[in-house]
Write a protein that holds these residues in place. Structure first.
Motif, PDB file in Angstrom:
ATOM      1  N   ALA A  88       0.819  -1.217   0.000  1.00 36.91           N
ATOM      2  CA  ALA A  88       0.000   0.000   0.000  1.00 36.91           C
ATOM      3  C   ALA A  88       0.852   1.266   0.000  1.00 36.91           C
ATOM      4  N   ALA A  89       2.039   1.200   0.626  1.00 32.43           N
ATOM      5  CA  ALA A  89       2.841   2.417   0.785  1.00 32.43           C
ATOM      6  C   ALA A  89       3.207   3.037  -0.554  1.00 32.43           C
ATOM      7  N   TYR A  90       3.446   2.214  -1.566  1.00 27.59           N
ATOM      8  CA  TYR A  90       3.921   2.756  -2.839  1.00 27.59           C
ATOM      9  C   TYR A  90       2.977   2.442  -3.988  1.00 27.59           C
ATOM     10  N   THR A  91       1.709   2.162  -3.664  1.00 28.59           N
ATOM     11  CA  THR A  91       0.738   1.878  -4.713  1.00 28.59           C
ATOM     12  C   THR A  91       0.562   3.056  -5.659  1.00 28.59           C
ATOM     13  N   ASP A  92       0.403   4.246  -5.095  1.00 24.70           N
ATOM     14  CA  ASP A  92       0.169   5.412  -5.947  1.00 24.70           C
ATOM     15  C   ASP A  92       1.350   5.668  -6.870  1.00 24.70           C
ATOM     16  N   GLU A  93       2.549   5.509  -6.288  1.00 30.40           N
ATOM     17  CA  GLU A  93       3.769   5.735  -7.073  1.00 30.40           C
ATOM     18  C   GLU A  93       3.859   4.745  -8.235  1.00 30.40           C
ATOM     19  N   ALA A  94       3.603   3.450  -7.917  1.00 23.21           N
ATOM     20  CA  ALA A  94       3.731   2.414  -8.945  1.00 23.21           C
ATOM     21  C   ALA A  94       2.664   2.594 -10.016  1.00 23.21           C
ATOM     22  N   PHE A  95       1.457   2.965  -9.594  1.00 20.00           N
ATOM     23  CA  PHE A  95       0.388   3.147 -10.574  1.00 20.00           C
ATOM     24  C   PHE A  95       0.665   4.367 -11.452  1.00 20.00           C
ATOM     25  N   ALA A  96       1.283   5.382 -10.859  1.00 22.31           N
ATOM     26  CA  ALA A  96       1.647   6.550 -11.659  1.00 22.31           C
ATOM     27  C   ALA A  96       2.627   6.140 -12.753  1.00 22.31           C
ATOM     28  N   MET A  97       3.528   5.184 -12.447  1.00 20.64           N
ATOM     29  CA  MET A  97       4.445   4.693 -13.476  1.00 20.64           C
ATOM     30  C   MET A  97       3.675   3.983 -14.577  1.00 20.64           C
ATOM     31  N   THR A  98       2.629   3.212 -14.192  1.00 24.71           N
ATOM     32  CA  THR A  98       1.821   2.528 -15.201  1.00 24.71           C
ATOM     33  C   THR A  98       1.149   3.547 -16.115  1.00 24.71           C
ATOM     34  N   ARG A  99       0.636   4.629 -15.519  1.00 26.27           N
ATOM     35  CA  ARG A  99      -0.042   5.643 -16.327  1.00 26.27           C
ATOM     36  C   ARG A  99       0.929   6.325 -17.282  1.00 26.27           C
ATOM     37  N   ASN A 100       2.214   6.424 -16.853  1.00 26.77           N
ATOM     38  CA  ASN A 100       3.220   7.004 -17.739  1.00 26.77           C
ATOM     39  C   ASN A 100       3.729   5.993 -18.760  1.00 26.77           C
ATOM     40  N   GLY A 101       3.087   4.810 -18.802  1.00 26.06           N
ATOM     41  CA  GLY A 101       3.518   3.797 -19.759  1.00 26.06           C
ATOM     42  C   GLY A 101       4.774   3.073 -19.333  1.00 26.06           C
ATOM     43  N   ARG A 102       5.096   3.089 -18.033  1.00 18.64           N
ATOM     44  CA  ARG A 102       6.311   2.402 -17.587  1.00 18.64           C
ATOM     45  C   ARG A 102       5.986   1.271 -16.610  1.00 18.64           C
ATOM     46  N   ALA A 103       4.858   0.588 -16.839  1.00 21.00           N
ATOM     47  CA  ALA A 103       4.455  -0.507 -15.953  1.00 21.00           C
ATOM     48  C   ALA A 103       5.511  -1.600 -15.915  1.00 21.00           C
ATOM     49  N   GLU A 104       6.162  -1.856 -17.092  1.00 17.94           N
ATOM     50  CA  GLU A 104       7.153  -2.925 -17.142  1.00 17.94           C
ATOM     51  C   GLU A 104       8.288  -2.651 -16.164  1.00 17.94           C
ATOM     52  N   LEU A 105       8.769  -1.406 -16.183  1.00 17.30           N
ATOM     53  CA  LEU A 105       9.893  -1.065 -15.322  1.00 17.30           C
ATOM     54  C   LEU A 105       9.499  -1.208 -13.852  1.00 17.30           C
ATOM     55  N   ALA A 106       8.290  -0.739 -13.512  1.00 14.02           N
ATOM     56  CA  ALA A 106       7.843  -0.841 -12.117  1.00 14.02           C
ATOM     57  C   ALA A 106       7.771  -2.305 -11.685  1.00 14.02           C
ATOM     58  N   LEU A 107       7.196  -3.158 -12.547  1.00 16.08           N
ATOM     59  CA  LEU A 107       7.064  -4.573 -12.191  1.00 16.08           C
ATOM     60  C   LEU A 107       8.426  -5.253 -12.125  1.00 16.08           C
ATOM     61  N   GLY A 108       9.316  -4.897 -13.069  1.00 21.30           N
ATOM     62  CA  GLY A 108      10.656  -5.474 -13.055  1.00 21.30           C
ATOM     63  C   GLY A 108      11.378  -5.116 -11.772  1.00 21.30           C
ATOM     64  N   ALA A 109      11.291  -3.832 -11.379  1.00 23.48           N
ATOM     65  CA  ALA A 109      11.928  -3.401 -10.134  1.00 23.48           C
ATOM     66  C   ALA A 109      11.318  -4.158  -8.961  1.00 23.48           C
TER      67      ALA A 109
END
Lengths: 500, 156
Positions: A88-109
């Motif tokens: 929960a702590a970084y949900t907003d941050e990770a989802f913001a990456m998805t919206r920027n089209g960088r979901a792959e990088l967030a999931l890889g990290a």
């Protein structure tokens, strides 16, 4: 060394490896479904492990929790719904990456840093636990009493935003733990004439009720909380990860260290580790303005920390029988069922079992990368299982699991009562975790307290007679004094602000 | 249901009184000043203290909170019904499993809950039957947990 090779023999068994694989799949599934937590997965797993030998049983729990904490990041990144509270702590941050089209990088990290964090926590566990166990061999009832107090204190003041509600929850758990035969005189207390209550409130059904049934009830109240289909095509999640690893290695180390330490503190687990690490990352970042806009830095700290916390939580659980988080609270129950009573002597009597647990941690975290990759690919399917089908099935698992522990409807009744109580508590802002801590530590606390009182003939100063008991006692009293002082200062300041 | 902090506090004070009266009859060990009543009484004392604080906080808080309020979900009959049905389902299982057996009662529990939550009847029947059989196989056959057989004894 003989113990290490014996442990290797225990873990490199085809049955054990199959159990690990099955638990990994189960853990990913539970972790990826929002609303189902790693603790709940463990509670549901215990009745199954009941019928296994110790090594596969513990390996199953280790693997399930490691995978669940990682898998919680998947819906968190793709749907903005944390799969477990630890994400929960970084949900907003990770989802913001998805919206920027960088979901792959967030999931890889997420997958890579989760695995590294888990391995880091394991290494600390392997080094710290035997060393602490050596020290703990010299403990008497006085030290154990203070240790239990310190554990309960941490559970209340560090892990909670509302100390008064946490204290109530903790005391309630302690009170419930006194049901049944008392440890000193063997007198049956608060049994209302029911024979089965003489053995006390069975712990696992109570856990299943508090964590799983209360969650099912909450879900039943709002079964429509189903997410839309996530981004359906996921590209290569490892692309672009290497430069990030080179740049942010201090974040990784910091997240790992903080996570392990917070995990080892009784009462605080992976979710608090993630919150603290994310906050620390933002505080010390060179680019704090980027936080919240889809910046990977805070995610690295937090996703490293929550998996590291899992290993850390096992340190006090194995050495002192004091759980580091709610998962290891269940683990302690399992250890007792398997005859591996936690405490320093388990390192002397059954070192091969302890080493086998360490190896299970390593195997689970190494497996995390390939399985995580598959899970991310399959996420679109996992996330499509509707909650209106899932919730009734989970409820059935709760019932059968509670029944399995007592082989009678007594377990189901405990589960039902605990489920309603836990649900009412959460509705009224009283946290559940301290009650669990109280329920687990109640017997140890009472036994060491009564033994110490009888030894000391009621002289309270005897609690500070031994060098180690002075240190532990002083530490406990300091935390209490600090907390009370803080509360008073806050009240005074609020009054002044109101008067001005 | 959300209640005022003062109500929780009053309940805790009542709990303290109950523990003190229940422990009054506990026997003492001969020659020992401390008996099985000491620890529960200390805990109950702590609960009473916390309860008193909560009563004060509840009464002094401004603006004044209502004594009890329904959570948003409870105002929807459908949601409240789902929670009640889940609880009733567990009670039904406890009462019926010994006579009807695991398979029948588990299937009934699953099917009714799924239908209420809006799963289409055919899908509900199939998933309920499949999950019941999977649980029966893994728990009763593989793990040898004595799930109640009930009616199936007659059939066998």
């Amino acid at each position: 060394m003989a113990a290490v090779s014996a442990a290797f023999g225990l873990i490199a068994d085809i049955d054990v490896l199959l159990v690990i694989l099955g638990s990994a799949v189960f853990g990913i599934f539970v972790g990826a479904i929002p609303g189902l937590t790693a603790t709940m997965a463990t509670a549901l797993l215990v009745p199954v492990t009941f019928f296994m030998p110790p090594v596969p049983a513990l390996a199953a729990i280790v693997t399930t929790t490691a995978m669940a904490i990682f898998a919680g990041d998947i819906p968190s990144t793709l749907l903005r719904m944390p799969g477990t509270p630890a994400s929960a702590a970084y949900t907003d941050e990770a989802f913001a990456m998805t919206r920027n089209g960088r979901a792959e990088l967030a999931l890889g990290a997420n997958v890579v840093y989760s695995a590294i964090g888990g391995l880091f926590g394991t290494v600390v566990l392997m080094v710290a636990a035997p060393a602490l166990a050596d020290l703990a061999l010299g403990f008497s009832s006085f030290e154990y009493f203070w240790l239990a107090c310190l554990g309960l204190t941490c559970g209340v003041f560090i892990a909670s935003l509302t100390p008064l509600a946490a204290v109530v929850s903790l005391l309630f758990g302690l009170l419930v733990s006194t049901v049944g035969f008392d440890a000193i005189a063997g007198y049956p207390r608060f049994t209302f004439g029911v024979t089965e209550m003489m053995q006390g409130v069975s712990f696992i059904p109570a856990m299943i009720g508090l964590f799983a049934v209360s969650e099912v009830l909450r879900g039943m109240a709002d079964p429509g909380g189903q997410a839309a289909a996530p981004q359906s095509r996921i590209g290569n999640i490892f692309r672009g990860l290497w430069p990030i690893m080179l740049r942010y290695w201090p974040n990784m180390l910091r997240g790992n260290t903080l996570g392990t330490v917070i995990g080892a503190l009784p009462g605080a687990g992976a979710d608090i580790a993630a919150w603290v690490s994310y906050a620390v990352s933002k505080r010390f970042s060179r680019e704090p303005a980027k936080f919240g806009t889809g910046h990977v830095e805070g995610i690295i700290d937090a996703t490293s920390a929550n998996n590291a916390a899992l290993g850390g939580a096992w340190i006090p659980a194995l050495v002192f029988g004091i759980p580091g988080d709610s998962i290891t609270a269940i683990v302690i129950g399992v250890l007792y069922m398997k005859g591996m009573n936690p405490g320093p002597t388990v390192f002397v009597q059954n070192p091969q079992l302890i080493y086998a647990v360490f190896m299970a941690f390593i195997v689970a975290n190494v497996l995390m990368v390939p399985l995580g990759l598959i899970a991310i690919r399959g996420a679109t399917y996992i996330l499509r299982v509707p909650r209106r089908i899932l919730l009734p099935i989970i409820l059935l698992f709760c019932i059968v699991g509670s029944f399995a522990i007592t082989s009678s409807s007594y377990g189901i009744i405990i589960m039902l009562v605990a489920g309603v109580v836990g649900w009412l508590m959460e509705e009224n802002g009283i946290p559940i975790a301290p009650a669990i801590l109280g329920l687990v530590l109640g017997e140890l606390l009472e036994q060491t307290f009564m033994t110490s009182m009888i030894k000391a003939q009621g002289n309270l100063l005897a609690f500070f007679d031994r060098p180690l008991s002075v240190v532990l006692g002083a530490l406990t009293l300091l935390v209490w004094a600090g907390a009370i002082l803080g509360a008073v200062l806050k009240a005074v300041r609020a009054r002044r602000a109101a008067a001005a | 249901m959300r209640v005022n902090e003062a109500v929780i506090g009053a309940l805790l004070l009542a709990l303290m009184a109950a523990v003190f009266s229940a422990t009054a009859a506990f026997p003492r060990m001969p020659g020992q000043p401390y008996g099985p009543d000491l620890f529960p009484r200390m805990i109950a004392g702590g609960l009473g203290l916390a309860g008193a604080l909560m009563v004060l906080r509840g009464l002094l808080s401004r603006p004044r909170q209502p004594l009890a309020a329904l959570a948003p979900w409870a105002r929807s009959a459908r949601s409240a019904g789902a929670v009640a049905l889940a609880l009733a389902g567990i009670v039904f299982y406890i009462l019926a499993a010994d006579t009807l057996g695991f398979v029948v009662s588990a299937f009934a529990l699953l099917a009714v809950l799924m239908l209420y939550l809006g799963v289409p009847p055919l899908a509900a029947a199939i998933t309920a039957a499949a999950s019941t059989l999977v649980v029966e196989y893994t728990f009763a056959s593989l793990m040898r947990i004595p799930l109640p057989r009930g009616l199936l004894v007659v059939l066998a």
